[in-house]
Enzyme design. Structure first.
Site, short mmCIF file in Angstrom:
data_model
loop_
_atom_site.label_atom_id
_atom_site.label_comp_id
_atom_site.label_asym_id
_atom_site.label_seq_id
_atom_site.Cartn_x
_atom_site.Cartn_y
_atom_site.Cartn_z
N HIS A 377 7.35 51.48 -34.38
CA HIS A 377 7.95 50.16 -34.61
C HIS A 377 7.86 49.79 -36.09
CE1 HIS A 377 8.68 45.81 -33.50
NE2 HIS A 377 8.05 45.66 -34.65
N GLU A 378 6.65 49.88 -36.65
CA GLU A 378 6.46 49.46 -38.04
C GLU A 378 7.23 50.37 -39.01
OE1 GLU A 378 5.39 46.66 -38.50
OE2 GLU A 378 4.49 46.38 -36.53
N HIS A 381 10.88 49.58 -39.14
CA HIS A 381 11.20 48.47 -40.05
C HIS A 381 11.51 49.01 -41.44
CE1 HIS A 381 10.77 44.90 -37.68
NE2 HIS A 381 9.50 45.12 -37.35
N TYR A 392 15.86 39.06 -41.95
CA TYR A 392 14.80 38.78 -40.97
C TYR A 392 14.81 37.31 -40.55
CZ TYR A 392 10.50 39.90 -38.52
OH TYR A 392 9.56 40.14 -37.56
N GLU A 401 14.00 43.34 -35.08
CA GLU A 401 12.85 43.56 -34.20
C GLU A 401 13.21 44.45 -33.02
OE1 GLU A 401 9.58 42.87 -34.03
OE2 GLU A 401 9.76 42.32 -36.14
N ASP A 477 8.92 31.40 -35.55
CA ASP A 477 9.25 32.81 -35.31
C ASP A 477 10.52 33.23 -36.05
OD1 ASP A 477 8.89 35.36 -34.18
OD2 ASP A 477 10.11 34.87 -32.43
N HIS A 482 11.28 37.58 -32.59
CA HIS A 482 10.56 38.36 -31.59
C HIS A 482 10.99 38.00 -30.17
CE1 HIS A 482 7.79 38.75 -35.07
NE2 HIS A 482 7.57 39.95 -34.56
#
Length: 557
Positions: A377-378, A381, A392, A401, A477, A482
């Site tokens: 996931h990271e 990005h 974002y 995301e 958020d 998310h």
């Protein structure tokens, strides 16, 4: 009595929602949302989608940027783009494995790029324009914008750093670029600055400073050699006790003799894979490359570093073997991870340059480097930032995301859940067994604090259909990046169940790298993913049908 677990809610380009005070994150009610939105001025012409799909396009002598521009000039009525030769600037020309060529333009005014406005012209292998997509600001066709700044780039950087309370010690040199920024009904000439720092509240801030009066227009947090080095094999134990084979290096230290470092130079055309120790001390000045006295890393303290190093290589191998991508930037950039960040830190994030993993608090989470899907996931990005660079915020941020989650589940292909390997025993006892579910988003149990913040009445915290979409203010958020990501996550799951993970990955990777632009919304994503399936498998293929059905099922039309 069993101790109840309280989950932090986040505001960063991180895996969850961010380690910030509850009072600064939670919305009180729907009235909070509506009042914020009511203050905004919206101009629908400031972000206009462009999509043209040709059946019998004119053939050109070559798939070049000049011919792409000629096509746009000749087809103003189809595209809605006026004076393309004056208002577009070539950003990239990419030829793919299918023989297609993709010419990406940035809308510009007097040579100054318009933030988020990109158009891509797609040639097939016969030098014919097959399609055009993107988003542009049509107000700039009729309105004049003075692009001569009164404020210097250096002054803008100082203003930006002050606005986000940046410490003296920054992660890397801050950057500043003059852009035209469409914001709340007006077009501003502004400096787009990027300020990055670690510490108790890490930031990868983008701050837009008015180039005429120095005021901050907008800002958001996008939290995402020793001599004689020779890579060799090492071993270690992961967070959950798994035996890991590692690529490590023997290094000579001035005062400690020979040591072994989590530094992997074994991959051709890759700068390396490195894991650093943040030492839980809250500063970056004391961070060092993770080393040991032997090639065996098996102490309790080693385990977070072992998993981070091992998982980084797994993600690198996935992108290389499945998509022919050499690291996050496709140019062999080093893959860097930091472990033991902060104190009891329940998060992981991509800060624009590397991955950072907290150890968890032992009650809600264990060390976050334990999750292969977390690492994927990271790192995804990072891939996104080097390709579509989805803003974002709002729907583009939720897509950001979601794509990170999708590739997290493709790399860690044991299930369609995200974060199941980083939940602590106490959290599992409370039913908090994972962070998100692609297969059944509504089933994810959340804390009372999360429900109070995001779910009014009987609404689900993680929606699986556009009927449940949250219109959230940017202060919560980042506009629901998310929360709303679960809608496109579920579409991807439905598609993947029909066509398999490999085809799903190829289709979404193509959509990300070829068709999506910084301000793409959910509908744009559907168009991009359908077109990618058509490119790869054909318009009448089972794959294309599955993509259409998946988006239909979640209400994205």
């Amino acid at each position: 009595m069993k101790k109840k677990v309280i989950a932090p809610v986040v505001l960063s380009s991180a895996l969850l929602f961010g380690a910030v005070p509850m009072s600064s994150v939670f919305a009180n009610s729907d009235s909070t949302v509506s009042s914020v939105q009511a203050q905004k001025v919206w101009n629908e012409k400031a972000n206009v989608p462009v999509f043209v799909k040709e059946k019998h396009a004119a053939k050109f002598s070559a798939s070049t940027s000049s011919n792409a521009l000629n096509y746009l000039k000749q087809n103003e009525k189809k595209t809605g783009l006026k004076n393309a030769d004056k208002n577009l600037k070539v950003k990239e020309v990419l030829k793919d494995e299918l023989g297609m060529t993709h010419v990406r333009f940035n809308q510009s005014v007097n040579g100054v790029p318009v933030e988020g406005s990109e158009v891509v012209v797609h040639f097939n292998g016969e030098n014919e324009v097959q399609s055009v997509n993107g988003r542009v600001n049509q107000t700039l066709v009729d309105e004049s914008v003075n692009t001569s700044p009164s404020v210097t780039a250096e002054e803008a950087l100082e203003i930006a750093k002050k606005s986000v309370n940046a410490p003296d010690e920054l992660t890397y040199e801050p950057t500043s670029e003059l852009v035209v920024l469409p914001f709340e009904g007006e077009n501003h000439t502004a400096y787009k600055t990027n300020v990055n720092f670690m510490g108790d509240a890490p930031g990868n801030w983008y701050v837009f400073v008015d180039a005429n009066n120095g005021k901050v227009i907008d800002k958001y947090n996008a939290i995402m050699h020793a001599d004689e080095i020779k890579t060799q094999k090492g071993v270690g134990l992961g967070v959950h006790g798994a035996h890991r084979e590692l690529h490590i290096s023997k290094v000579k230290q001035p005062n400690s003799g020979t040591q072994f470092a989590l530094a992997d130079y074994s991959h051709e055309n890759l700068e390396g894979i490195f894991t650093f120790d943040s030492k839980n001390d809250g500063t970056t000045s004391n961070d060092t490359l993770y080393t040991g006295n032997s090639a065996s890393f098996k102490s309790d303290y080693d385990r977070a570093a072992v998993d981070a190093h091992y998982n980084s290589e797994k993600v690198y191998d996935y992108y290389l073997n499945e998509h022919g991508r050499n690291s996050l930037d496709d140019e062999g950039m080093a893959i860097v991870s930091y472990v033991h960040y902060g104190q009891n830190y329940n998060n992981a994030f991509w800060n624009g340059a590397w991955m950072t993993y907290g150890d968890g608090d032992g009650e809600f989470m264990t060390s976050l480097s334990a999750g292969l899907d977390v690492a994927a996931h990271e790192m995804t990005h990072g891939v996104i930032s080097k390709t579509a660079n989805l803003v974002y915020r709002g729907q583009p941020g939720a897509l950001n995301e979601s794509i990170a989650d999708i590739f997290g589940a493709l790399v860690d292909d044991s299930d369609w859940e995200i974060g199941e390997d980083i939940m602590a025993p106490a959290a599992k006892e409370d039913g908090l067994t994972r962070l998100r579910s692609m297969s059944d988003p509504n089933s994810v149990k959340v804390t009372n604090e999360q429900r109070a913040a995001y779910a009014t009445d009987e609404r689900k915290v993680y929606p699986d259909h556009m009927d449940e979409f949250y219109n959230m203010p940017n202060s919560v958020d980042n506009g629901g990046v998310h929360i709303n990501s679960s809608i496109t996550n579920h579409a991807a799951y439905l598609i993947g169940k029909e066509i398999g993970r490999e085809a799903l990955g190829k289709i979404f990777y193509r959509a990300l790298t070829v068709y999506l632009t910084p301000t793409s919304n959910f509908s744009d994503a559907r168009v991009a993913v359908v077109q990618s399936a058509t490119d790869l498998y054909g318009e009448d293929s089972a794959e294309t049908a599955a993509v259409n059905a998946g988006f239909d099922a979640v209400g994205i039309y």
